[in-house]
Design a protein around this motif. Sequence first.
Motif, PDB file in Angstrom:
ATOM      1  N   GLY A 111       0.789  -1.232   0.000  1.00 18.99           N
ATOM      2  CA  GLY A 111       0.000   0.000   0.000  1.00 18.99           C
ATOM      3  C   GLY A 111       0.816   1.274   0.000  1.00 18.99           C
ATOM      4  N   ARG A 112       2.130   1.160  -0.048  1.00 18.53           N
ATOM      5  CA  ARG A 112       2.978   2.352  -0.043  1.00 18.53           C
ATOM      6  C   ARG A 112       3.382   2.726  -1.462  1.00 18.53           C
ATOM      7  N   SER A 113       3.507   4.018  -1.674  1.00 18.95           N
ATOM      8  CA  SER A 113       3.922   4.525  -2.978  1.00 18.95           C
ATOM      9  C   SER A 113       5.024   5.548  -2.793  1.00 18.95           C
ATOM     10  N   ILE A 114       5.827   5.666  -3.836  1.00 20.04           N
ATOM     11  CA  ILE A 114       6.840   6.706  -3.872  1.00 20.04           C
ATOM     12  C   ILE A 114       6.778   7.341  -5.259  1.00 20.04           C
ATOM     13  N   TRP A 115       6.916   8.665  -5.294  1.00 22.21           N
ATOM     14  CA  TRP A 115       6.885   9.389  -6.554  1.00 22.21           C
ATOM     15  C   TRP A 115       8.274   9.938  -6.822  1.00 22.21           C
ATOM     16  N   ILE A 116       8.784   9.660  -8.006  1.00 13.64           N
ATOM     17  CA  ILE A 116      10.086  10.180  -8.428  1.00 13.64           C
ATOM     18  C   ILE A 116       9.868  10.940  -9.731  1.00 13.64           C
ATOM     19  N   ASP A 117      10.285  12.188  -9.758  1.00 14.84           N
ATOM     20  CA  ASP A 117      10.152  13.042 -10.934  1.00 14.84           C
ATOM     21  C   ASP A 117      11.532  13.264 -11.530  1.00 14.84           C
ATOM     22  N   LEU A 118      11.699  12.858 -12.768  1.00  9.32           N
ATOM     23  CA  LEU A 118      12.982  12.959 -13.458  1.00  9.32           C
ATOM     24  C   LEU A 118      12.877  14.082 -14.478  1.00  9.32           C
ATOM     25  N   HIS A 170      10.901  -1.089  -6.584  1.00  8.04           N
ATOM     26  CA  HIS A 170      10.039  -2.062  -7.258  1.00  8.04           C
ATOM     27  C   HIS A 170      10.206  -3.433  -6.622  1.00  8.04           C
ATOM     28  N   GLU A 171      11.455  -3.845  -6.433  1.00  9.13           N
ATOM     29  CA  GLU A 171      11.736  -5.159  -5.852  1.00  9.13           C
ATOM     30  C   GLU A 171      11.246  -5.265  -4.417  1.00  9.13           C
ATOM     31  N   ALA A 172      11.201  -4.126  -3.709  1.00  7.44           N
ATOM     32  CA  ALA A 172      10.719  -4.116  -2.329  1.00  7.44           C
ATOM     33  C   ALA A 172       9.191  -4.121  -2.257  1.00  7.44           C
ATOM     34  N   GLY A 173       8.543  -4.011  -3.422  1.00  2.00           N
ATOM     35  CA  GLY A 173       7.089  -4.079  -3.445  1.00  2.00           C
ATOM     36  C   GLY A 173       6.372  -2.750  -3.356  1.00  2.00           C
ATOM     37  N   LEU A 174       7.111  -1.659  -3.417  1.00  2.00           N
ATOM     38  CA  LEU A 174       6.468  -0.350  -3.393  1.00  2.00           C
ATOM     39  C   LEU A 174       5.939   0.002  -4.773  1.00  2.00           C
ATOM     40  N   ASN A 175       4.866   0.763  -4.791  1.00  2.00           N
ATOM     41  CA  ASN A 175       4.340   1.309  -6.034  1.00  2.00           C
ATOM     42  C   ASN A 175       5.185   2.535  -6.369  1.00  2.00           C
ATOM     43  N   VAL A 176       5.914   2.482  -7.475  1.00  2.90           N
ATOM     44  CA  VAL A 176       6.783   3.592  -7.867  1.00  2.90           C
ATOM     45  C   VAL A 176       6.083   4.371  -8.975  1.00  2.90           C
ATOM     46  N   ILE A 177       5.792   5.627  -8.694  1.00  6.11           N
ATOM     47  CA  ILE A 177       5.158   6.519  -9.662  1.00  6.11           C
ATOM     48  C   ILE A 177       6.264   7.370 -10.261  1.00  6.11           C
ATOM     49  N   LEU A 178       6.445   7.255 -11.575  1.00  5.20           N
ATOM     50  CA  LEU A 178       7.503   7.986 -12.257  1.00  5.20           C
ATOM     51  C   LEU A 178       6.901   9.014 -13.207  1.00  5.20           C
ATOM     52  N   THR A 179       7.425  10.227 -13.117  1.00  2.00           N
ATOM     53  CA  THR A 179       7.095  11.265 -14.080  1.00  2.00           C
ATOM     54  C   THR A 179       8.401  11.777 -14.656  1.00  2.00           C
ATOM     55  N   ALA A 180       8.324  12.270 -15.889  1.00  2.00           N
ATOM     56  CA  ALA A 180       9.538  12.722 -16.556  1.00  2.00           C
ATOM     57  C   ALA A 180       9.237  13.921 -17.439  1.00  2.00           C
ATOM     58  N   ARG A 181      10.237  14.729 -17.648  1.00  2.00           N
ATOM     59  CA  ARG A 181      10.161  15.846 -18.588  1.00  2.00           C
ATOM     60  C   ARG A 181      10.785  15.412 -19.910  1.00  2.00           C
ATOM     61  N   ASP A 182      10.257  15.908 -20.992  1.00  3.19           N
ATOM     62  CA  ASP A 182      10.826  15.658 -22.303  1.00  3.19           C
ATOM     63  C   ASP A 182      11.931  16.688 -22.515  1.00  3.19           C
ATOM     64  N   HIS A 183      13.088  16.435 -21.919  1.00  2.59           N
ATOM     65  CA  HIS A 183      14.206  17.380 -21.931  1.00  2.59           C
ATOM     66  C   HIS A 183      15.521  16.620 -21.831  1.00  2.59           C
ATOM     67  N   ALA A 184      16.498  17.053 -22.604  1.00  2.00           N
ATOM     68  CA  ALA A 184      17.889  16.576 -22.494  1.00  2.00           C
ATOM     69  C   ALA A 184      18.015  15.053 -22.522  1.00  2.00           C
TER      70      ALA A 184
END
Length: 75
Positions: free
Chosen positions: A5-12, A29-43
């Motif tokens: 039930g835990r999530s982490i958000w990482i913005d790249l 991911h391997e620890a079972g956390l929901n990883v929410i990833l966002t990214a910019r279309d840059h570089a």
Amino acid sequence: MDAEGRSIWIDLDNAPHVPLFAPIIRHYHEAGLNVILTARDHAKTVELLELKGLGGTFEVIGRHQTLEDVAGAAE
């Protein structure tokens, strides 16, 4: 620690974030956390995420803006 039930958000938002965060993303991911990833279309950030095997796991939410972009929008 129970990851259920835990999530982490990482913005790249820049290319150097990808090699820094890729092992951390895999760890969570391997620890079972929901990883929410966002990214910019840059570089090449999006392209590097694809190369690291993270394609389909992130949402592109914007693009990098330069000072000229911001100044032009104000006119």
